[in-house]
Design an enzyme around this catalytic site. Structure first.
Site, PDB file in Angstrom:
ATOM      1  N   HIS A  72       5.578   9.694   0.343  1.00 44.79           N
ATOM      2  CA  HIS A  72       6.988  10.091   0.305  1.00 44.79           C
ATOM      3  C   HIS A  72       7.361  10.473  -1.127  1.00 44.79           C
ATOM      4  O   HIS A  72       7.299   9.639  -2.027  1.00 44.79           O
ATOM      5  CB  HIS A  72       7.885   8.942   0.798  1.00 44.79           C
ATOM      6  CG  HIS A  72       7.950   8.869   2.293  1.00 44.79           C
ATOM      7  ND1 HIS A  72       9.042   8.383   2.960  1.00 44.79           N
ATOM      8  CD2 HIS A  72       7.059   9.229   3.249  1.00 44.79           C
ATOM      9  CE1 HIS A  72       8.843   8.465   4.273  1.00 44.79           C
ATOM     10  NE2 HIS A  72       7.632   8.963   4.474  1.00 44.79           N
ATOM     11  N   TYR A 200      18.806   5.543   3.163  1.00 46.42           N
ATOM     12  CA  TYR A 200      19.569   4.320   2.831  1.00 46.42           C
ATOM     13  C   TYR A 200      21.051   4.660   3.013  1.00 46.42           C
ATOM     14  O   TYR A 200      21.553   5.599   2.387  1.00 46.42           O
ATOM     15  CB  TYR A 200      19.328   3.915   1.381  1.00 46.42           C
ATOM     16  CG  TYR A 200      17.964   3.323   1.109  1.00 46.42           C
ATOM     17  CD1 TYR A 200      16.867   4.134   0.857  1.00 46.42           C
ATOM     18  CD2 TYR A 200      17.771   1.940   1.110  1.00 46.42           C
ATOM     19  CE1 TYR A 200      15.607   3.588   0.606  1.00 46.42           C
ATOM     20  CE2 TYR A 200      16.519   1.387   0.854  1.00 46.42           C
ATOM     21  CZ  TYR A 200      15.445   2.218   0.605  1.00 46.42           C
ATOM     22  OH  TYR A 200      14.208   1.668   0.364  1.00 46.42           O
ATOM     23  N   PRO A 292      15.273  -7.112   0.348  1.00 44.57           N
ATOM     24  CA  PRO A 292      14.331  -6.027   0.642  1.00 44.57           C
ATOM     25  C   PRO A 292      14.877  -4.624   0.344  1.00 44.57           C
ATOM     26  O   PRO A 292      14.137  -3.651   0.435  1.00 44.57           O
ATOM     27  CB  PRO A 292      14.031  -6.198   2.126  1.00 44.57           C
ATOM     28  CG  PRO A 292      15.066  -7.100   2.656  1.00 44.57           C
ATOM     29  CD  PRO A 292      15.609  -7.892   1.532  1.00 44.57           C
ATOM     30  N   LYS A 296      10.662  -4.178  -2.929  1.00 42.99           N
ATOM     31  CA  LYS A 296       9.876  -4.698  -4.057  1.00 42.99           C
ATOM     32  C   LYS A 296       9.040  -5.926  -3.706  1.00 42.99           C
ATOM     33  O   LYS A 296       8.130  -6.285  -4.459  1.00 42.99           O
ATOM     34  CB  LYS A 296      10.818  -5.062  -5.218  1.00 42.99           C
ATOM     35  CG  LYS A 296      11.442  -3.836  -5.878  1.00 42.99           C
ATOM     36  CD  LYS A 296      10.386  -2.989  -6.578  1.00 42.99           C
ATOM     37  CE  LYS A 296      10.811  -1.537  -6.684  1.00 42.99           C
ATOM     38  NZ  LYS A 296       9.714  -0.624  -6.484  1.00 42.99           N
ATOM     39  N   TYR A 384      12.199   2.605  -8.349  1.00 44.45           N
ATOM     40  CA  TYR A 384      11.783   2.588  -6.938  1.00 44.45           C
ATOM     41  C   TYR A 384      10.272   2.822  -6.830  1.00 44.45           C
ATOM     42  O   TYR A 384       9.590   2.128  -6.072  1.00 44.45           O
ATOM     43  CB  TYR A 384      12.539   3.654  -6.150  1.00 44.45           C
ATOM     44  CG  TYR A 384      12.450   3.473  -4.633  1.00 44.45           C
ATOM     45  CD1 TYR A 384      11.349   3.937  -3.923  1.00 44.45           C
ATOM     46  CD2 TYR A 384      13.452   2.807  -3.925  1.00 44.45           C
ATOM     47  CE1 TYR A 384      11.246   3.749  -2.547  1.00 44.45           C
ATOM     48  CE2 TYR A 384      13.355   2.619  -2.556  1.00 44.45           C
ATOM     49  CZ  TYR A 384      12.246   3.094  -1.878  1.00 44.45           C
ATOM     50  OH  TYR A 384      12.146   2.894  -0.500  1.00 44.45           O
TER      51      TYR A 384
HETATM   52  P1  FAS Z   1       4.144 -14.596   2.534  1.00 41.36           P
HETATM   53  O1  FAS Z   1       5.353 -15.438   2.861  1.00 41.36           O
HETATM   54  O2  FAS Z   1       3.956 -13.290   3.204  1.00 41.36           O
HETATM   55  O3  FAS Z   1       2.813 -15.435   2.875  1.00 41.36           O
HETATM   56  C1  FAS Z   1       2.726 -16.816   2.581  1.00 41.36           C
HETATM   57  C2  FAS Z   1       1.734 -17.420   3.554  1.00 41.36           C
HETATM   58  O4  FAS Z   1       1.584 -18.810   3.244  1.00 41.36           O
HETATM   59  C3  FAS Z   1       2.216 -17.332   4.992  1.00 41.36           C
HETATM   60  O5  FAS Z   1       1.201 -16.790   5.812  1.00 41.36           O
HETATM   61  C4  FAS Z   1       2.539 -18.783   5.356  1.00 41.36           C
HETATM   62  O6  FAS Z   1       2.269 -19.055   6.724  1.00 41.36           O
HETATM   63  C5  FAS Z   1       1.604 -19.554   4.449  1.00 41.36           C
HETATM   64  N1  FAS Z   1       2.053 -20.918   4.139  1.00 41.36           N
HETATM   65  C6  FAS Z   1       3.324 -21.320   3.912  1.00 41.36           C
HETATM   66  N2  FAS Z   1       3.335 -22.667   3.657  1.00 41.36           N
HETATM   67  C7  FAS Z   1       2.036 -23.090   3.709  1.00 41.36           C
HETATM   68  C8  FAS Z   1       1.404 -24.349   3.543  1.00 41.36           C
HETATM   69  N3  FAS Z   1       2.119 -25.441   3.259  1.00 41.36           N
HETATM   70  N4  FAS Z   1       0.058 -24.423   3.692  1.00 41.36           N
HETATM   71  C9  FAS Z   1      -0.661 -23.304   3.970  1.00 41.36           C
HETATM   72  N5  FAS Z   1      -0.114 -22.072   4.146  1.00 41.36           N
HETATM   73  C10 FAS Z   1       1.218 -21.979   4.022  1.00 41.36           C
HETATM   74  N6  FAS Z   1       9.398  -6.993   1.397  1.00 41.36           N
HETATM   75  C11 FAS Z   1       9.584  -5.661   1.321  1.00 41.36           C
HETATM   76  O7  FAS Z   1       9.138  -5.058   0.344  1.00 41.36           O
HETATM   77  N7  FAS Z   1      10.261  -4.990   2.321  1.00 41.36           N
HETATM   78  C12 FAS Z   1      10.752  -5.647   3.431  1.00 41.36           C
HETATM   79  O8  FAS Z   1      11.352  -5.038   4.306  1.00 41.36           O
HETATM   80  C13 FAS Z   1      10.562  -7.031   3.550  1.00 41.36           C
HETATM   81  N8  FAS Z   1      11.026  -7.712   4.659  1.00 41.36           N
HETATM   82  C14 FAS Z   1      10.839  -9.082   4.718  1.00 41.36           C
HETATM   83  C15 FAS Z   1      11.297  -9.835   5.827  1.00 41.36           C
HETATM   84  C16 FAS Z   1      11.127 -11.227   5.881  1.00 41.36           C
HETATM   85  C17 FAS Z   1      11.630 -12.013   7.077  1.00 41.36           C
HETATM   86  C18 FAS Z   1      10.483 -11.895   4.821  1.00 41.36           C
HETATM   87  C19 FAS Z   1      10.312 -13.410   4.862  1.00 41.36           C
HETATM   88  C20 FAS Z   1      10.020 -11.170   3.734  1.00 41.36           C
HETATM   89  C21 FAS Z   1      10.186  -9.757   3.681  1.00 41.36           C
HETATM   90  N9  FAS Z   1       9.713  -8.995   2.601  1.00 41.36           N
HETATM   91  C22 FAS Z   1       9.885  -7.660   2.494  1.00 41.36           C
HETATM   92  C23 FAS Z   1       9.023  -9.608   1.539  1.00 41.36           C
HETATM   93  C24 FAS Z   1       7.608  -9.784   1.995  1.00 41.36           C
HETATM   94  O9  FAS Z   1       7.044  -8.554   2.277  1.00 41.36           O
HETATM   95  C25 FAS Z   1       6.931 -10.578   0.923  1.00 41.36           C
HETATM   96  O10 FAS Z   1       7.206 -10.036  -0.357  1.00 41.36           O
HETATM   97  C26 FAS Z   1       5.451 -10.669   1.122  1.00 41.36           C
HETATM   98  O11 FAS Z   1       5.223 -11.166   2.411  1.00 41.36           O
HETATM   99  C27 FAS Z   1       4.926 -11.592   0.025  1.00 41.36           C
HETATM  100  O12 FAS Z   1       3.681 -11.996   0.395  1.00 41.36           O
HETATM  101  P2  FAS Z   1       3.195 -13.479   0.075  1.00 41.36           P
HETATM  102  O13 FAS Z   1       3.531 -13.823  -1.324  1.00 41.36           O
HETATM  103  O14 FAS Z   1       1.785 -13.525   0.528  1.00 41.36           O
HETATM  104  O15 FAS Z   1       4.118 -14.443   0.965  1.00 41.36           O
HETATM  105  C1  PHB Z   2      10.576  -1.062   5.747  1.00 40.53           C
HETATM  106  O1  PHB Z   2      10.119   0.008   6.190  1.00 40.53           O
HETATM  107  O2  PHB Z   2      10.359  -2.172   6.297  1.00 40.53           O
HETATM  108  C2  PHB Z   2      11.423  -1.039   4.497  1.00 40.53           C
HETATM  109  C3  PHB Z   2      11.449   0.112   3.737  1.00 40.53           C
HETATM  110  C4  PHB Z   2      12.230   0.137   2.588  1.00 40.53           C
HETATM  111  C5  PHB Z   2      12.961  -0.984   2.232  1.00 40.53           C
HETATM  112  C6  PHB Z   2      12.914  -2.149   3.006  1.00 40.53           C
HETATM  113  C7  PHB Z   2      12.140  -2.177   4.138  1.00 40.53           C
HETATM  114  O3  PHB Z   2      13.738  -0.949   1.118  1.00 40.53           O
END
Ligand code: FAS
Ligand code: PHB
Length: 389
Positions: A72, A200, A292, A296, A384
């Protein structure tokens, strides 16, 4: 059991760190308290910075992303029913890649399985011990049996609700936090996206985002109340509300369909400092959370892991602790800039419940300034697409 680095969490951070360490001959074990299917079932990020893509390449998991990811060159900001394009390529010299976090996680899982490195899924009640000495230990339970791992270092990659950050001694860590008074209701559907690029949307009814995973799979978000539950939002209600927030062209192009995933995520800005306590390190969501809006979260996880893996590789290859000693300061410098940008995008685009009339005029002026100033657009574009590592 004994390993060099015990990694807590098999999300993108833990899997990416494990893959980089394994490729440099550093033994590591990942403990994950959920099943692999559960981890893959979480629908999260969708936008990858070039720098993060380079780390995925370095980890040997970038091929499918490069093949199937969508490049993109810009994004669209919509307000007052008008769309304005922010041209990343012209203003910041590079594009972003649209490729779902689920797919990156799948690629990382497959690479780890192929490497033969150990991941223990459904490893329950992990506890971290003696990380202030030179023989840290991690205990966990699996199938009603207790296990203990001796290691040199522990990498806390266990997300916001994990055990690692909670294991820092009292007073050894400071938390900085802002909780937003709204959430994001996300919907995934096998319907064609409404536009070639993300849109957006700032609307008086609330923020909306039109994103995608491919040319046939769309990802939409609506700003919603924190009092809402997913059960309050039928597919029909979602589509009707999204139509109210779209501009005329997008509304005409919208193809609705059955949701294949629907979830509500709260929005928060959060940073823990420092990211290290002796032989325990934090990376990814265990260390920080961003709303989100700025896309980032996953990308910050990649830069944390890049810095931490460099430090660990230097330690084992050259016996130097320099990279590990610099990790927290180096990672936090980039984390806070992403926190700023994510906060700015969020306050710019959302309907802010407690905003005064003056606040709303100022927010609208900020939008007008952004779309009328090349300098403002250049600042948005460089953040971005991702600031340098
Ligand atoms: P994660 O939370 O992905 O992974 C951590 C892992 O540790 C999980 O698998 C969990 O099960 C495990 N864990 C937790 N406690 C534990 C324990 N006690 N023992 C063992 N394992 C354990 N980012 C974006 O850029 N765009 C988005 O749209 C976006 N949407 C999101 C929506 C939600 C609901 C959430 C929660 C996050 C979102 N994020 C988004 C951010 C997301 O993408 C995170 O930045 C990304 O998952 C980070 O990865 P990890 O640091 O690996 O954490
Ligand atoms: C997504 O595609 O999940 C997405 C893209 C851009 C954002 C947040 C989420 O800023």
């Amino acid at each position: 059991m004994r390993t060099q680095v015990a990694i807590i969490g098999a999300g993108p951070s833990g899997l990416l760190l494990g893959q980089l360490l394994t490729r440099h001959g550093i033994d590591n074990i990942i403990l994950e308290n959920r099943s692999a299917d559960y981890v893959l079932g979480r629908i999260r990020a969708g936008v990858i910075e070039q720098s993060a893509a380079d780390v995925f390449d370095e980890a040997g998991v970038g091929a499918r992303m490069r093949k199937e990811g969508l490049l993109h060159d810009g994004t669209q900001i919509c307000f007052d029913g008008r769309r304005h394009r922010i041209d990343f390529r012209a203003l910041a010299g590079k594009p972003v890649i649209v490729y779902g976090q689920t797919e990156i996680t799948r690629d990382l899982m497959e690479a780890r399985a192929a490497s033969g490195a150990t991941t223990v899924y459904e490893a329950l009640d992990a506890s971290l011990h003696d990380f202030s000495g030179d023989k840290p230990r991690v205990r966990y339970r699996k199938n009603d049996q207790d296990f203990e791992i001796e290691c040199d270092f522990i990498a806390g990659c266990d997300g916001f609700h994990g055990v690692s950050r909670q294991s820092f001694p009292a007073g050894a860590i400071r938390n900085f936090e802002r909780v937003y008074p709204f959430g994001w209701l996300g919907l995934l559907s096998d319907t064609p996206p409404v536009s070639e690029e993300l849109i957006y949307i700032h609307h008086e009814r609330g923020f909306a985002l039109c994103s995608m995973r491919s040319h046939t799979r769309s990802r939409y978000y609506l700003q919603c109340s924190l009092a809402d539950g997913v059960e309050d939002w039928s597919d029909d209600r979602f589509w009707e509300e999204l139509k109210r927030r779209l501009d005329d062209e997008a509304r005409a192009k919208l193809v609705t369909g059955r949701s294949i995933e629907k979830s509500i995520a709260p929005l928060r800005s959060f940073v823990a400092e420092p990211l290290r306590h002796d032989r325990l390190f934090l990376a990814g969501d265990a260390a920080h959370i961003v709303p989100p809006t700025g896309a980032k979260g996953l990308n910050l996880a990649a830069s944390d892991v890049h810095y931490l893996s460099e430090g660990l590789i230097e330690f084992y290859r050259k016996g130097s602790p320099a990279g590990l000693d610099r990790y927290s300061e180096r990672a936090l410098a980039r984390i806070w800039k992403a926190e700023r940008f994510s906060w700015w995008m969020t306050t710019l685009l959302h309907k802010l419940p407690d905003a005064s009339d003056f606040d709303r005029k100022l927010q609208h002026t900020e939008l007008e300034y952004l779309v009328s100033s090349e300098a403002a657009q250049k600042s948005m574009a460089e953040n971005y697409v991702g600031l340098p590592y």
